[in-house]
Design an enzyme around this catalytic site. Structure first.
Site, short mmCIF file in Angstrom:
data_model
loop_
_atom_site.label_atom_id
_atom_site.label_comp_id
_atom_site.label_asym_id
_atom_site.label_seq_id
_atom_site.Cartn_x
_atom_site.Cartn_y
_atom_site.Cartn_z
N CYS A 142 -28.92 84.37 59.61
CA CYS A 142 -28.05 84.93 58.58
C CYS A 142 -28.84 85.49 57.39
CB CYS A 142 -27.02 83.90 58.14
SG CYS A 142 -25.59 84.65 57.30
N HIS A 235 -23.73 82.68 62.61
CA HIS A 235 -23.92 81.23 62.45
C HIS A 235 -23.49 80.50 63.73
CE1 HIS A 235 -25.06 80.84 58.22
NE2 HIS A 235 -24.19 81.78 57.94
N GLU A 237 -24.59 77.94 64.83
CA GLU A 237 -24.71 76.50 64.62
C GLU A 237 -23.47 75.89 63.96
OE1 GLU A 237 -25.70 78.07 60.56
OE2 GLU A 237 -25.95 78.73 62.63
#
Length: 309
Positions: A142, A235, A237
Site C-alpha cells: 500500500c 491490503h 492481509e
C-alpha cells in the site's frame, strides 16, 4: 513448518486460537533448520493488529520463518503499549549490519501527506537503500509502494480525489509468473488508500512487470524481474472486519466516508462484511516466500551478493 515467534508475543496465542501453526523461539532452537529471516517494518498505528494480520499470511508455508519486527518512529504510540514496542521491536541501528532473506514494509495512513512532511521520511529512504545490499527480496504494501516508487524510481506522488475503499475485482495479467502462480483469472482484494497507481505510469517509468490489476483500483501487483522487489497496492492481509472498523471510525469522526464498495452485504453497513480475499492473500504471500525469497536467497546470508546501483 511454522513461523518462529518470540515466546511472549501476543500473536502466538492469537494465531493458535485460529489453528495456525506457530513455533516459539524456545522450541525452534532445538531444530537443525536454518529458518528464513524476515524483517517486518511495521508502519501502521495499530501495530499488534497489523502483526497478527501479516503473521497469519506468513504462516501458510512449509518453510520455517524467523520474524524480526522493526520500528523507525520513536514517538510515543497512541495505539500500541510502549512495553510491547520495547520488548518485541528493534531499532534500525540494531540490525543495520545484518542480512535478511526478506523484508516487508507495511502501509501507513499517510496518503494525504507529502513525502517531505512525513516525520520519518529520511529513515524510510535509509531502510529502502539499505535493503538493496542486505535483503534478498523486499515486499512493499500500500503506502509503502508509493514510498518505494519515489525512492527507487523518483516517481511523483499520485493522489486520488476520493479515497479508494472496498473490495475490488482484479485480473491476473501474467498467470504463469511465479508471484501469481495458482491465481484464478480474476480475484478480489481489499483497498483502503488515497494513493493512485496508474498502470501507464508504472509501465512507462519503471522496469517493473505488472502481474495483476483492477479497472477501478489500477495496478495491484507488480515486481522486478530479478525478484528482489515486489509491490502490492492493496491490503490482502486485512481481517474480515478491518474495513468496517475504518468506516465506523471515520463516521464517528464526522468525516462522512463512502460505504466500502462490495464489502457489506447489499451495501448495507448494518449487514456483516463479505470476506472474499483470504485465499489469494495466503497464496500471494506463500508465493513470495517460496519463489522470491527461499529459491534465490543464499544459505549463508553473509555471502549475499549486493545489488549494484
Amino acid at each position: 513448518m511454522p513461523i518462529r515467534l518470540p515466546d511472549e508475543l501476543p500473536a502466538v496465542n492469537f494465531l493458535k486460537e485460529e489453528n495456525v501453526f506457530v513455533m516459539t523461539t524456545t522450541r525452534a532452537s532445538h531444530q537443525e533448520i536454518r529458518p528464513l529471516k524476515v524483517l517486518i517494518l511495521n508502519l501502521m498505528p495499530k501495530k499488534i493488529e497489523t502483526e497478527n494480520q501479516f503473521l497469519r499470511l506468513l504462516s501458510n508455508t512449509p518453510l520455517q520463518v524467523d520474524i524480526q519486527l522493526l520500528r523507525i518512529d520513536q514517538r510515543e504510540s497512541k495505539n500500541t503499549p510502549t512495553e510491547h514496542l520495547n520488548t518485541f521491536y528493534c531499532d534500525f541501528e540494531d540490525i543495520q549490519d545484518q542480512n535478511f532473506d526478506g523484508l516487508i514494509v507495511t502501509g501507513a495512513p499517510l496518503g494525504l501527506v507529502e513525502f517531505d512532511d512525513v516525520l520519518y521520511w529520511q529513515q524510510i529512504e535509509k531502510v529502502i537503500a539499505w535493503a538493496k545490499q542486505h535483503v534478498t527480496s523486499t515486499l512493499f504494501v500500500c503506502w509503502a509502494v508509493q514510498a518505494a516508487l519515489k525512492v527507487l524510481y523518483d516517481l511523483p506522488k499520485w493522489t486520488r480525489e476520493e479515497k479508494l475503499s472496498g473490495i475490488y475485482q482484479h485480473d491476473t495479467l501474467e498467470p504463469y509468473a511465479l508471484l501469481t502462480r495458482g491465481f484464478d483469472g480474476s480475484f478480489y482484494a481489499p483497498h483502503s488508500r488515497y494513493a493512485d497507481f496508474p498502470e501507464d505510469l508504472i509501465r512507462q517509468h519503471t522496469d517493473l512487470e505488472i502481474l495483476a490489476s483492477s479497472q477501478e483500483a489500477g495496478a495491484y501487483l507488480f515486481g522486478s524481474k530479478d525478484k528482489r522487489l515486489a509491490f502490492v497496492t492493496g491490503h490482502p492481509e486485512y481481517d474480515g472486519d478491518t474495513l468496517a472498523q475504518e468506516y465506523w471510525r471515520d463516521l464517528d469522526a464526522g468525516i462522512s466516508p463512502q460505504i466500502p464498495c462490495n464489502y457489506f452485504k447489499n451495501d448495507d453497513p448494518n449487514n456483516p462484511p463479505m470476506v472474499s480475499w483470504r485465499s489469494h492473500g495466503h497464496l500471494l504471500f506463500s508465493n513470495w516466500l517460496n519463489y522470491y525469497v527461499y529459491q534465490i536467497t543464499p544459505f549463508d546470508l553473509t555471502n549475499m551478493e549486493p545489488t549494484l546501483d
